[in-house]
Design a protein around this motif. Structure first.
Motif, mmCIF file in Angstrom:
data_model
loop_
_atom_site.group_PDB
_atom_site.id
_atom_site.type_symbol
_atom_site.label_atom_id
_atom_site.label_comp_id
_atom_site.label_asym_id
_atom_site.label_seq_id
_atom_site.Cartn_x
_atom_site.Cartn_y
_atom_site.Cartn_z
ATOM 1 N N ALA A 6 0.789 -1.195 0.038
ATOM 2 C CA ALA A 6 0.088 -0.122 0.016
ATOM 3 C C ALA A 6 0.761 1.341 0.045
ATOM 4 C CB ALA A 6 -0.981 0.023 1.377
ATOM 5 N N ASP A 7 1.835 1.161 0.916
ATOM 6 C CA ASP A 7 2.927 2.323 0.742
ATOM 7 C C ASP A 7 3.486 2.638 -0.700
ATOM 8 O OD1 ASP A 7 2.290 2.694 3.550
ATOM 9 O OD2 ASP A 7 3.915 1.827 4.292
ATOM 10 N N THR A 8 3.904 1.572 -1.144
ATOM 11 C CA THR A 8 4.682 1.558 -2.319
ATOM 12 C C THR A 8 3.674 2.150 -3.327
ATOM 13 O OG1 THR A 8 6.027 -0.366 -1.919
ATOM 14 C CG2 THR A 8 5.748 0.362 -4.051
ATOM 15 N N VAL A 9 2.407 1.733 -3.439
ATOM 16 C CA VAL A 9 1.468 2.151 -4.365
ATOM 17 C C VAL A 9 1.005 3.579 -4.339
ATOM 18 C CG1 VAL A 9 -1.009 1.786 -5.264
ATOM 19 C CG2 VAL A 9 0.630 -0.262 -4.932
ATOM 20 N N ASN A 10 0.877 3.786 -2.986
ATOM 21 C CA ASN A 10 0.611 5.326 -2.548
ATOM 22 C C ASN A 10 1.609 6.292 -2.795
ATOM 23 O OD1 ASN A 10 -1.976 4.589 -1.883
ATOM 24 N ND2 ASN A 10 -1.318 4.362 0.403
ATOM 25 N N ALA A 11 2.781 5.874 -2.821
ATOM 26 C CA ALA A 11 4.011 6.814 -3.211
ATOM 27 C C ALA A 11 4.043 6.879 -4.886
ATOM 28 C CB ALA A 11 5.407 6.322 -2.694
ATOM 29 N N ALA A 12 3.612 5.957 -5.398
ATOM 30 C CA ALA A 12 3.571 5.841 -6.910
ATOM 31 C C ALA A 12 2.452 6.639 -7.340
ATOM 32 C CB ALA A 12 3.498 4.746 -7.374
ATOM 33 N N VAL A 13 1.428 6.498 -6.579
ATOM 34 C CA VAL A 13 0.346 7.576 -7.030
ATOM 35 C C VAL A 13 0.632 8.977 -6.938
ATOM 36 C CG1 VAL A 13 -2.002 8.309 -6.460
ATOM 37 C CG2 VAL A 13 -1.511 5.782 -6.491
ATOM 38 N N GLU A 14 1.370 9.305 -5.503
ATOM 39 C CA GLU A 14 1.801 10.545 -5.408
ATOM 40 C C GLU A 14 2.772 11.140 -6.391
ATOM 41 O OE1 GLU A 14 3.428 11.903 -1.324
ATOM 42 O OE2 GLU A 14 1.448 10.914 -1.158
ATOM 43 N N ALA A 15 3.679 10.290 -6.969
ATOM 44 C CA ALA A 15 4.697 10.716 -7.930
ATOM 45 C C ALA A 15 3.892 10.862 -9.275
ATOM 46 C CB ALA A 15 5.839 9.410 -8.066
ATOM 47 N N TYR A 16 3.095 9.809 -9.576
ATOM 48 C CA TYR A 16 2.009 10.121 -10.795
ATOM 49 C C TYR A 16 1.244 11.403 -10.777
ATOM 50 C CZ TYR A 16 -2.044 9.697 -13.505
ATOM 51 O OH TYR A 16 -3.194 9.896 -14.332
ATOM 52 N N LEU A 17 0.578 11.624 -9.751
ATOM 53 C CA LEU A 17 -0.112 13.007 -9.760
ATOM 54 C C LEU A 17 0.659 14.210 -9.881
ATOM 55 C CD1 LEU A 17 -2.935 11.659 -7.317
ATOM 56 C CD2 LEU A 17 -3.261 11.906 -9.662
ATOM 57 N N SER A 18 1.940 14.322 -9.179
ATOM 58 C CA SER A 18 2.623 15.624 -9.058
ATOM 59 C C SER A 18 3.590 15.391 -10.383
ATOM 60 C CB SER A 18 3.453 15.284 -7.748
ATOM 61 O OG SER A 18 4.459 14.296 -7.804
#
Lengths: 326, 367
Positions: B310-322
């Protein structure tokens, strides 16, 4: 110095690049032991081995499809499609993959591929052996489309196509393969892509053509010269991207333009050139631009093919029309 | 009358749906150090998958093709590859891509409408997702030819689906690679559905694997929900390919538990009860049960893995959205190695008229 014909010039360029760059490989149907149905690859498998001059199974989709994989993995494939009428199964790979691999990956992968294929009519060939698909190909973003019209330009442009880091469709006019000989020096000097070649200077009108039609176009220029009319003749050579400045500059001087191509008229490249002249060269025009093209008919079988192909008479008539207009 | 050829298709399965060994297992299947990274990759794939669908549903991602239920195939095969091999995926193989080093934020960028998502920071030789069906088999065959010609110990691995086996490209690519004895592995993820068309309407053959026979290629069928079986046959096929033994077709039998894409509603054409039943064969539970039997897994590790993914995915989503929006010029600047002069005016025009919102919002949903 040897005088050679266009198909021998193709052979010479292929041999030069095979010797120069070990990443270059040829693949296609009957190109190895048989040397190609037009002899374009004669002797190359014997010289460079079956690993680099590859007789493939009979499947155009996979000839181009596998060539894309080869190109992306560091080879410089030159694929031969035996006749451009058999290119259509490979269109998916050209349009969806070869033309956009670089863009899709933002430059991470590229497709330095050449697809050579004979095109055009006038050799009394069977059905589907006389096609002119250049406009279809030129409409595809990411593809270069090149057509030589002499042995020297075939040699120099093919070298350039093979060395280009992006896919190039290299259309070889079959009618020109053995039409005339010319001195070609095997010096490895490529000609520039993306530029037109002005074959003869003129002051009264500009004749724009490419491939085999330059034979008729030059003859028309001769016929006009006999009447005291000076026609400039431009070989477009790279059909996409188009060197419009050379054509505009010529028309700015002559004020008249006739575009000659063998392919069917509607949405042909003549339309693109005429539209560009209307957009950017209208005020230098003294007469409406004329097109002399193949008809919007199916390419006929051999008995009618010369009724279809633009003739010297048609080109001269179109030229006169531009001269009478003002 | 005489028989000129006979064939048989082996079906490989080591673990039953409960994770019970059906017989002797390959060595790696006793080794938690080998299995846990693959379990982790499957879990991460599923976590990513669920998040991607959620992002699409909330307008933050474009159409997305879920790999739900098919995780063992991509993970099992890609884990058998060497870094220098090349992957030729379809559009549903993020399981394999994640193992290959494609980053979740890259995948999100791709599905979010940004070509930069296919400019992988790692996995530099891997092809991007292939949307036209089956064409990648030909590309992979050509890549395999290049490897063989240069005497490199590399292999090309491509994935397609059951629908893709109906395309000429599939047979042509396999046929070329067979004639060339090229180091190619073709993995056919038979998930029983090509959008709405079921396996039964796709082909009259008893198996998809036997389609290899027509090209003189070994075809093997494997339980695609059994990670151990998938990984085992992929390792064997790749070893064979590297040793000059030519291509292999692996039909990995699985089931598409999700919709075709987020633009699809599978309840229109298939019975939810059948889908529910298929959940008892899904691959994560099976491998987890096996790990538990090895004494290598338990609830604490499972919870820790869930948190980590979950942490890995959330960090990736953050990177994607930014991710900064793509530039308008980018659509010209990567078309050719050098922009042809003829395109300069069009590029200028695009820049001049580019709207203030150039690059769009992440997602730009169309489905």
């Amino acid at each position: 110095m040897a005088e050679i014909n266009l198909v021998e010039a193709v052979n010479l360029a292929l041999a030069h690049e095979l010797a120069r760059d070990e990443a270059v490989v040829l693949l296609g149907e009957d190109i190895g032991a048989n040397g190609g149905v037009f002899r374009a690859t004669a002797g190359l498998q014997q010289r460079f081995g079956a690993g680099r001059v590859v007789d493939t199974p009979l499947a155009e989709t996979a000839i181009v499809g596998t060539a894309i994989g080869m190109a992306a993995m560091g080879l410089k494939p030159v694929a031969e499609i035996q006749f451009s009428g058999f290119l259509y199964p490979a269109i998916d790979h050209l349009v969806n993959h070869a033309a956009r691999l670089r863009n899709r990956t933002r430059g991470r992968l590229a497709c330095p591929l050449v697809v050579r294929t004979p095109c055009g009519g006038g050799i009394h060939a069977p059905e589907h052996h006389s096609e002119s698909p250049e406009a279809m190909l030129a409409h595809t973003p990411g593809l270069r489309v090149v057509m030589p019209s002499s042995p020297a330009r075939a040699y120099g442009l093919l070298l350039a196509a093979i060395r280009d880091p992006d896919p190039v469709m290299f259309l070889e006019p079959t009618r020109m393969y053995r039409l005339f000989r010319q001195e070609v020096v095997d010096d490895g000097e490529a000609l520039p892509l993306d530029v037109c070649f002005t074959l003869r200077g003129g002051t009264d009108l500009t004749l724009v053509s490419w491939g085999a039609m330059l034979h008729e176009t030059q003859a028309a220029a001769d016929a006009l010269a006999a009447e005291g009319i000076s026609a400039e003749v431009i070989d477009v050579a790279t059909l996409k991207p188009l060197d419009l400045p050379t054509i505009l500059e010529s028309v700015a001087r002559t004020g008249r333009c006739v575009i000659v191509h063998e392919a069917a008229r509607t949405a042909g490249l003549g339309a693109e050139i005429a539209a560009s002249l209307a957009e950017e060269g209208l005020y230098s025009l003294l007469a409406p631009v004329q097109r002399v093209t193949g008809y919007d008919t199916v390419m006929p079988l051999s008995r009618l093919e010369y009724q279809y192909l633009p003739s010297v008479e048609r080109i001269v008539a179109a030229a006169r029309k531009t001269l009478e207009a003002s | 009358m005489s028989t000129v050829a006979r064939f048989q298709i082996d079906h490989v399965r080591f673990l039953d749906p409960h994770g019970e060994a059906l017989g002797p297992l390959p060595d790696f299947a006793h080794d938690p150090a080998r299995l846990i990274p693959m379990y982790r990759a499957m879990y991460l794939t599923r976590s990513f998958d669920a998040k991607a669908i959620a992002l699409q549903r909330t307008g933050k991602l474009g159409t997305f093709a879920s790999a739900l239920g098919q995780e063992a195939i991509g993970v099992g095969v890609a884990s058998a590859m060497l870094p220098e091999d090349a992957l030729f995926p379809s559009y549903r193989e993020h399981a394999a891509q994640l193992v290959r080093g494609v980053r979740i934020e890259e995948s999100l960028r791709y599905w979010g409408g940004d070509e930069r998502g296919s400019d992988f920071a790692d996995a530099r030789h891997d092809f991007p997702n292939c949307v036209p069906i089956g064409t990648q088999v030909c590309h992979a065959a050509g890549a395999a030819y290049a490897f063989r010609l240069r005497s490199e110990a590399r292999a090309a691995v491509c994935f397609l689906g059951d629908g893709g086996s109906s395309k000429g490209d599939f047979y042509e690519g396999l046929n070329f690679a067979a004639v060339w004895k090229a180091p190619l592995l073709v993995v056919l993820s038979n998930n029983q559905w090509a959008i709405s068309v079921p396996r039964s309407a796709q082909s009259a053959t008893a198996t998809m694997a036997q389609k290899a026979i027509a090209a003189g290629v070994e075809g093997v069928q494997v339980d695609g929900n059994d990670l151990v079986a998938v990984h085992h046959v992929a390792r064997e096929a790749l070893a064979k390919a590297r040793a000059g033994g030519g291509p292999t077709l692996i039909e990995a039998v699985t089931y598409r538990l999700g919709d075709h894409t987020t633009a699809d509603d599978a309840s229109r054409y298939r019975d939810p009860a059948v889908v529910q039943e298929q959940w008892s064969f899904e691959p994560l539970t099976r491998l987890r049960n096996h790990l538990v039997k090895l004494g290598a897994w338990g609830p604490e590790k499972e919870e820790a893995l869930a948190r980590e993914c979950a942490d890995t995915v959330n960090a990736a989503v953050e990177a994607y959205l930014s991710t900064p929006p793509p530039t308008t010029a980018a659509m010209f600047d990567h078309l050719f190695a050098t922009l042809p002069a003829a395109l300069a005016a069009q590029r200028d025009e695009a820049l001049r008229f580019a709207p203030r919102t150039a690059g769009g919002q992440p997602g730009g949903d169309h489905g």
